[in-house]
Design a protein around this motif. Sequence first.
Motif, PDB file in Angstrom:
ATOM      1  N   ARG A  49       0.835  -1.210   0.000  1.00 21.13           N
ATOM      2  CA  ARG A  49       0.000   0.000   0.000  1.00 21.13           C
ATOM      3  C   ARG A  49       0.869   1.260   0.000  1.00 21.13           C
ATOM      4  O   ARG A  49       0.472   2.303  -0.499  1.00 21.13           O
ATOM      5  CB  ARG A  49      -0.957  -0.002   1.188  1.00 21.13           C
ATOM      6  CG  ARG A  49      -2.111  -0.956   1.033  1.00 21.13           C
ATOM      7  CD  ARG A  49      -3.208  -0.740   2.072  1.00 21.13           C
ATOM      8  NE  ARG A  49      -2.740  -0.857   3.447  1.00 21.13           N
ATOM      9  CZ  ARG A  49      -2.688  -1.998   4.147  1.00 21.13           C
ATOM     10  NH1 ARG A  49      -3.050  -3.136   3.599  1.00 21.13           N
ATOM     11  NH2 ARG A  49      -2.268  -1.998   5.392  1.00 21.13           N
ATOM     12  N   GLU A  52       1.345   3.204  -3.190  1.00 21.12           N
ATOM     13  CA  GLU A  52       0.259   4.099  -3.608  1.00 21.12           C
ATOM     14  C   GLU A  52       0.199   5.357  -2.747  1.00 21.12           C
ATOM     15  O   GLU A  52      -0.142   6.415  -3.231  1.00 21.12           O
ATOM     16  CB  GLU A  52      -1.066   3.350  -3.548  1.00 21.12           C
ATOM     17  CG  GLU A  52      -1.120   2.200  -4.534  1.00 21.12           C
ATOM     18  CD  GLU A  52      -2.373   1.363  -4.385  1.00 21.12           C
ATOM     19  OE1 GLU A  52      -3.327   1.810  -3.728  1.00 21.12           O
ATOM     20  OE2 GLU A  52      -2.392   0.258  -4.934  1.00 21.12           O
ATOM     21  N   ASP A  53       0.511   5.208  -1.458  1.00 25.59           N
ATOM     22  CA  ASP A  53       0.493   6.338  -0.534  1.00 25.59           C
ATOM     23  C   ASP A  53       1.622   6.136   0.470  1.00 25.59           C
ATOM     24  O   ASP A  53       1.492   5.367   1.421  1.00 25.59           O
ATOM     25  CB  ASP A  53      -0.848   6.427   0.192  1.00 25.59           C
ATOM     26  CG  ASP A  53      -0.911   7.573   1.184  1.00 25.59           C
ATOM     27  OD1 ASP A  53      -0.014   8.443   1.180  1.00 25.59           O
ATOM     28  OD2 ASP A  53      -1.871   7.607   1.984  1.00 25.59           O
ATOM     29  N   SER A  54       2.737   6.824   0.253  1.00 23.09           N
ATOM     30  CA  SER A  54       3.922   6.600   1.085  1.00 23.09           C
ATOM     31  C   SER A  54       3.917   7.388   2.392  1.00 23.09           C
ATOM     32  O   SER A  54       4.756   7.146   3.253  1.00 23.09           O
ATOM     33  CB  SER A  54       5.184   6.933   0.303  1.00 23.09           C
ATOM     34  OG  SER A  54       5.180   8.293  -0.095  1.00 23.09           O
ATOM     35  N   GLU A  76       9.280   5.832  -6.827  1.00 23.30           N
ATOM     36  CA  GLU A  76       9.458   4.944  -7.964  1.00 23.30           C
ATOM     37  C   GLU A  76      10.907   4.787  -8.411  1.00 23.30           C
ATOM     38  O   GLU A  76      11.207   3.960  -9.249  1.00 23.30           O
ATOM     39  CB  GLU A  76       8.610   5.420  -9.147  1.00 23.30           C
ATOM     40  CG  GLU A  76       9.025   6.803  -9.653  1.00 23.30           C
ATOM     41  CD  GLU A  76       8.092   7.323 -10.716  1.00 23.30           C
ATOM     42  OE1 GLU A  76       8.392   7.115 -11.898  1.00 23.30           O
ATOM     43  OE2 GLU A  76       7.059   7.902 -10.331  1.00 23.30           O
TER      44      GLU A  76
END
Length: 77
Positions: A49, A52-54, A76
């Motif tokens: 997860r 998607e939201d660090s 990324e």
Amino acid sequence: MSWQAWVDQTLVGSEKVDKAAIFSAAGDALLATSAGFNVQLEEVQYMLRGFEDSIPLYSGGLYVAGERLMVTKADEY
């Protein structure tokens, strides 16, 4: 070669990696792990997860095999 053999021979067997685990891409199945490395599915799903939201990874870190780790970079690159 099985995933377990890959962990045992290639990763841990290289003596450059102490512990290793391989999970499915969805994070819903453990495919192989080194002896005594008890990574939980919930820990892996939390890491996934983070792609998607660090923000939660930065603010609270993450756990791997029950050990809390600090996250300093999650992007990324």
